[in-house]
Design a protein around this motif. Structure first.
Motif, PDB file in Angstrom:
ATOM      1  N   LYS A  97      13.992  32.827   1.907  1.00  0.00           N
ATOM      2  CA  LYS A  97      13.643  34.025   2.663  1.00  0.00           C
ATOM      3  C   LYS A  97      14.721  34.354   3.693  1.00  0.00           C
ATOM      4  CE  LYS A  97       8.640  33.084   2.450  1.00  0.00           C
ATOM      5  NZ  LYS A  97       7.440  32.850   3.280  1.00  0.00           N
ATOM      6  N   ASP A  98      14.823  35.593   4.046  1.00  0.00           N
ATOM      7  CA  ASP A  98      15.653  36.031   5.173  1.00  0.00           C
ATOM      8  C   ASP A  98      17.094  35.550   5.079  1.00  0.00           C
ATOM      9  OD1 ASP A  98      13.334  37.175   6.259  1.00  0.00           O
ATOM     10  OD2 ASP A  98      12.792  35.277   7.211  1.00  0.00           O
ATOM     11  N   ASN A  99      17.636  35.549   3.882  1.00  0.00           N
ATOM     12  CA  ASN A  99      19.037  35.193   3.707  1.00  0.00           C
ATOM     13  C   ASN A  99      19.649  36.176   2.721  1.00  0.00           C
ATOM     14  OD1 ASN A  99      21.549  34.099   3.089  1.00  0.00           O
ATOM     15  ND2 ASN A  99      20.834  31.996   3.332  1.00  0.00           N
ATOM     16  N   ASP A 135      10.789  28.729   3.675  1.00  0.00           N
ATOM     17  CA  ASP A 135      11.218  28.927   2.295  1.00  0.00           C
ATOM     18  C   ASP A 135      10.238  28.196   1.375  1.00  0.00           C
ATOM     19  OD1 ASP A 135      13.373  30.361   3.204  1.00  0.00           O
ATOM     20  OD2 ASP A 135      14.801  28.714   3.044  1.00  0.00           O
TER      21      ASP A 135
END
Length: 447
Positions: free
Chosen positions: A258-260, A424
């Motif tokens: 997530k968020d990458n 994650d």
């Protein structure tokens, strides 16, 4: 979440404030604890009455591995530079072994997970090891800048070839009878591959050398696995009814990130080593087949370890539906020179201060079991992967070797571990090979 190293705190992280219980005397110093106390002025203000309260904090605040590892590394550096050791009768009585400090300064540790797994196989065949060693050394040779690197590689290749030619018959004689034909076939491929490597080295193509080296070492590892006939020892009776991995298995762990913006998902290949940790590896593989980890979040990612395995609810481990109780497994440590692992006791408690673990915390992506600090046999489902390089956690000179069970390594895509964050999600863990080595699989039992 289960602790993976001592969970009580001191007011400062400086080396002078580290409590004694944070320093595994046998594994780090190999010298008398009293001497360390005087030289480094180690003190602890934590009183026994505070332990229960501080232990409860572990679920709220996780242990700062990085700072302690750095402090310990600094402490080792200080010891190296100190010429004085207390040889007084009192000091000797406290630790009669008094091993020498040179054990702290050994050769470069093996960091490659594939090499660690090859050397961990339960075989005793000098001929194949004499072929393997120079091929493994190519890795270090390639780290040298300029043309000198390829000169060293050329010497490595010549040495491996010189060892293979006279040693081939001894290698073949070491193959298990049931695996002799595929072993000989692999050996022929290894011989051909080394002939192919020579012109690649002469062409000064570094990338091609590294690719070919990996191929050849895969042949070596497969030949060595074909030397193992059956399972080499009996698991203690009290654990024989548990899921036990009698050999090795390979799994792929797929993680949704997530968020990458640079990465969406990672697939990590993990080799589980049942030769050296059969109960631990068997427990994990059994949970994988139960899909226990599928959909579970990464629960810790602090720059030193990545950890998961704590299920939702009050339980901190796997609840076996057939017993409605938490399934726990013992601490399981295999030591070089031993035929079977030690169970339920740390190497420090056994007084084996110089013992070398067969599966050390050397590689980025070393996989091990989390457990309660005060109970060796409390591991269940929580696992962690080591992120730090072995300069800070050298084999048998850290707070992990001999205290926590290593049962495998990530062998592909391990660098991506550093990209994982809390939250994650493990989408799935799937078995690639080796499931037939699992005995007593509880996932097959109804209920």
């Amino acid at each position: 979440m289960a602790a993976i190293i001592p969970c009580h705190y001191c007011s400062s992280l400086s080396i002078s404030k580290l409590p004694r219980s944070h320093i595994p005397w046998g594994n780090i110093s190999h010298v008398n604890a009293a001497w360390w106390g005087r030289q480094l002025s180690l003190r602890c203000s934590v009183k026994s009455s505070q332990k229960a309260q501080l232990h409860n904090k572990m679920n709220e605040k996780l242990f700062p591995f990085k700072e302690y590892a750095i402090s310990i590394a600094l402490a080792v550096g200080l010891v190296k530079g100190m010429p004085f050791v207390d040889w007084s009768p009192n000091a000797y009585a406290a630790n009669p072994s008094m091993p020498d400090l040179s054990v702290l300064i050994s050769g470069p540790p093996i960091k490659d997970p594939g090499a660690l797994l090859r050397y961990a196989l339960p075989i005793d065949n000098k001929a194949i090891r004499e072929v393997q060693k120079p091929l493994e050394d190519i890795t270090d040779s390639l780290k040298v800048a300029g043309v000198k690197a390829l000169d060293s590689v050329e010497r490595n290749v010549r040495q491996a070839s010189r060892s293979l030619e006279p040693g081939k018959s001894l290698i073949i004689s070491g193959l298990a009878e049931s695996k002799k034909d595929p072993g000989v076939e692999l050996l022929d491929k290894l011989e051909t591959g080394m002939d192919e490597l020579q012109p690649i080295v002469e062409g000064r193509n570094r990338d091609a050398v590294a690719t070919k080296q990996k191929e050849l070492l895969n042949y070596v590892g497969s030949v060595e696995e074909d030397m193992v006939e059956g399972f080499p020892y009996e698991v203690p009776e009290e654990y024989q009814s548990m899921p036990v991995l009698k050999g090795r298995a390979t799994v792929d762990m797929k993680v949704k990130v997530k968020d990458n913006p640079n990465i969406d998902e990672c697939v990590f290949r993990i080799i589980l080593d049942g030769y050296n940790a059969p109960v631990t590896a068997g427990n994990f593989l059994d949970l994988v087949e139960r899909h226990f980890y599928d959909g579970m979040e990464i629960q810790r990612a602090d720059g030193f370890v990545v950890q998961t395995g704590d299920p939702e609810g009050p339980a901190e481990g796997f609840i076996d539906p057939s017993t409605e109780k938490t399934r726990t497994i013992p601490l399981e440590i295999m030591v070089n020179g031993e035929k079977s692992p030690f169970y339920g006791t740390t190497l420090e408690e056994l007084g084996l201060y110089k013992a070398q673990t067969r599966l050390p915390f050397n590689a980025f992506g070393t996989m091990a079991m989390a457990r309660d600090e005060f109970e060796s046999n409390s591991a269940s489902s929580q696992v962690f992967w080591l992120l730090k390089e072995s300069e800070l956690t050298p084999s048998n000179a850290n707070i992990l070797d001999g205290r926590y069970t290593v049962f495998g390594y990530i062998t592909e895509n391990e660098d991506s571990l550093a990209d994982l964050k809390v939250g994650d999600v493990i989408e799935s863990i799937q078995v690639v090979s080796g499931l037939n080595n699992l005995v007593n699989p509880s996932y097959k039992v109804a209920g």
